[in-house]
Design an enzyme around this catalytic site. Structure first.
Site, mmCIF file in Angstrom:
data_model
loop_
_atom_site.group_PDB
_atom_site.id
_atom_site.type_symbol
_atom_site.label_atom_id
_atom_site.label_comp_id
_atom_site.label_asym_id
_atom_site.label_seq_id
_atom_site.Cartn_x
_atom_site.Cartn_y
_atom_site.Cartn_z
ATOM 1 N N GLU A 279 0.813 -1.211 0.000
ATOM 2 C CA GLU A 279 0.000 0.000 0.000
ATOM 3 C C GLU A 279 0.853 1.271 0.000
ATOM 4 O O GLU A 279 0.733 2.114 0.894
ATOM 5 C CB GLU A 279 -0.924 0.003 1.224
ATOM 6 N N PRO A 280 1.720 1.457 -0.990
ATOM 7 C CA PRO A 280 2.516 2.692 -1.016
ATOM 8 C C PRO A 280 1.644 3.897 -1.365
ATOM 9 O O PRO A 280 0.754 3.805 -2.208
ATOM 10 C CB PRO A 280 3.542 2.410 -2.120
ATOM 11 N N ARG A 282 2.696 7.855 -0.086
ATOM 12 C CA ARG A 282 3.680 8.939 -0.094
ATOM 13 C C ARG A 282 4.859 8.615 -1.015
ATOM 14 O O ARG A 282 5.326 9.475 -1.769
ATOM 15 C CB ARG A 282 4.180 9.130 1.348
ATOM 16 N N TYR A 322 2.593 18.781 11.679
ATOM 17 C CA TYR A 322 3.648 17.851 12.107
ATOM 18 C C TYR A 322 4.989 18.529 12.386
ATOM 19 O O TYR A 322 5.973 17.834 12.633
ATOM 20 C CB TYR A 322 3.910 16.811 11.013
ATOM 21 N N CYS A 348 -4.714 33.784 9.278
ATOM 22 C CA CYS A 348 -4.693 34.470 10.572
ATOM 23 C C CYS A 348 -4.468 33.479 11.711
ATOM 24 O O CYS A 348 -5.324 33.270 12.571
ATOM 25 C CB CYS A 348 -5.998 35.228 10.761
ATOM 26 N N GLU A 349 -3.306 32.844 11.703
ATOM 27 C CA GLU A 349 -2.877 31.886 12.725
ATOM 28 C C GLU A 349 -1.353 31.961 12.835
ATOM 29 O O GLU A 349 -0.665 31.954 11.817
ATOM 30 C CB GLU A 349 -3.239 30.444 12.329
#
Length: 426
Positions: A279-280, A282, A322, A348-349
């Site tokens: 299940e690759p 990324r 992350y 706005c963060e």
């Protein structure tokens, strides 16, 4: 879908040339920010992994969550790759992209009755079952539809993948899979499930793994369980070894060579005659993608120098979610003195930050910057936070480009919203 070829440029900045396309010239046609993907890079990754697995009865099932754009899924279909899905929406996308149901596996801890029914009706290859409750639900739904579902138990091998805590999935405290002890009981009682053929094993320990050792340990535990089950009379038709192969986000990160990964599988599963599933996600698409963005302004604070881009955390969430590193490359033709910037977006963060104290050449408003390795978990995790439209996505292929998702309009963004005109009581 728009297809076009940019005029040749004899001497582009090498950082700007991506799959034969000069990104600076592309940005003259398509407003920034936008995501660009190299079809050729994706094909190369697929072929390399398939070649490493030569001799296995192996099926790559692309993890759709990494990048679910239909054009990316069509590339997978053309290469004979299946799909690993975690929702009915991903099932719909995979089928509409031309991936046959017989090459689709369904993972995830929260499959609903409606989703299971849709997948059964489509005739998917296999369900990766993650709890006793799900196994009972699968039996009930399959019985109602008068079909037999093929299922694999997802083993939680309690292996530390040595990756970020939020993308670790194979430790005992993670929500995924069941212990080998519980799986052993499932097989012992499998005759009770007349409409579920429990004949597979599945393991997935996490994502962005750069060492082969966690894989070896997980595969060894699954292999030992497979041999135990076979000795007890339970035929195992498939073993799904999951995904998790890491990619290069920064200097010093070296992805596992496909040959080394395949060798770990061969060593652990020596003698296995069933089907191997992988299940690759990324690994196939991350390095094939870049986010092209433009400098809005340079802001000089009391203690920091801020490089404000027109891309934001809603376009690429990984750094905020992350603390992930992505290489940031200005597309310049001249040498300039270096400066240290906090690279931020306009949302706005305070968390709308791509990099802190990153050394880059001096930059000015209007100049182009690309953010590398955004083909996975970039556009797929995007949002319209701050009412910012979703960015365009562009597929590149040997000097050509095609818009595979147009930039969202404001009308698109509010489609489905309406004033509260019709009030009802429950």
């Amino acid at each position: 879908m728009q297809h076009s070829k940019l005029p040749a440029d004899d001497s582009p900045n090498p950082d700007a040339l991506f799959d034969g396309v000069d990104l600076r010239r592309l940005a003259e046609r398509i407003p920034t920010p936008f995501h660009a993907y190299s079809a050729n890079a994706i094909r190369t990754r697929i072929a390399g992994l398939q070649q490493a697995l030569h001799g296995f009865d192996a099926l790559l099932c692309y993890a759709v969550k990494a990048n679910s754009n239909l054009a990316i899924l069509q590339l997978m279909a053309e290469a004979g790759v299946g799909a690993d899905i975690v929702s009915s929406g991903e099932l719909w996308r995979a089928l509409h992209a031309g991936i046959p149901a017989q090459r689709i596996v369904f993972s995830g801890v929260g499959k609903t009755a409606a989703e299971i029914a849709e997948a059964l009706a489509a005739g998917i290859l296999r369900f990766n079952v993650e709890s006793a409750d799900e196994l009972e639900l699968l039996q009930r739904m399959a019985a109602e539809l008068h079909v037999v579902a093929h299922a694999a138990v997802r083993i939680n091998p309690d292996v530390d993948a040595q990756t970020h805590a939020k993308i670790s999935t194979g430790k005992a405290e993670n929500k995924f899979g069941v212990s080998i002890d519980e799986a052993r009981r499932w097989f012992a009682d499998s005759a009770r499930q007349a409409n579920v053929r429990l004949d597979g094993l599945h393991v997935h320990i996490g994502s962005q793994i750069l060492s082969v050792e966690p894989f070896r340990l997980a595969f060894a535990r699954v292999a030992a369980f497979w041999r135990e089950l076979e000795a007890a009379g339970h035929a195992i038709a498939s073993i799904d070894v999951g995904g998790g192969l890491g990619v290069r986000y920064r200097d010093g990160q070296v992805p596992i060579p496909p040959g080394d990964y395949a060798a770990a599988i061969r060593e652990a599963l020596a003698g296995f005659r069933g089907r191997l599933l992988l299940e690759p996600g990324r690994y196939l698409v991350a390095e094939a993608g870049v986010l092209l963005t433009r400098v809005v302004r340079v802001k000089h604070g009391e203690r920091r120098r801020f490089l404000v881009l027109d891309a934001a955390m809603n376009d690429l969430l990984r750094p905020s979610l992350y603390d992930a590193w992505h290489d940031i490359v200005p597309l310049l033709d001249d040498a300039r003195p270096p400066h240290r910037y906090d690279v931020v977006g306009p949302v706005c963060e305070t968390g709308d930050t791509f990099a802190v104290e990153r050394e880059l050449p001096e930059l000015h408003a209007g100049e182009l910057v690309l953010i590398r390795t955004t083909g996975a978990y970039g556009a797929a995790m995007a949002s319209t936070y701050n009412s910012r439209p979703l960015a365009a996505e562009v597929l590149l292929d040997r000097g050509r480009h095609a818009i595979v998702r147009r930039r969202q309009s404001l009308e698109d963004m509010v489609a489905g919203e309406q004033p509260a005109r019709h009030w009802e009581t429950a």
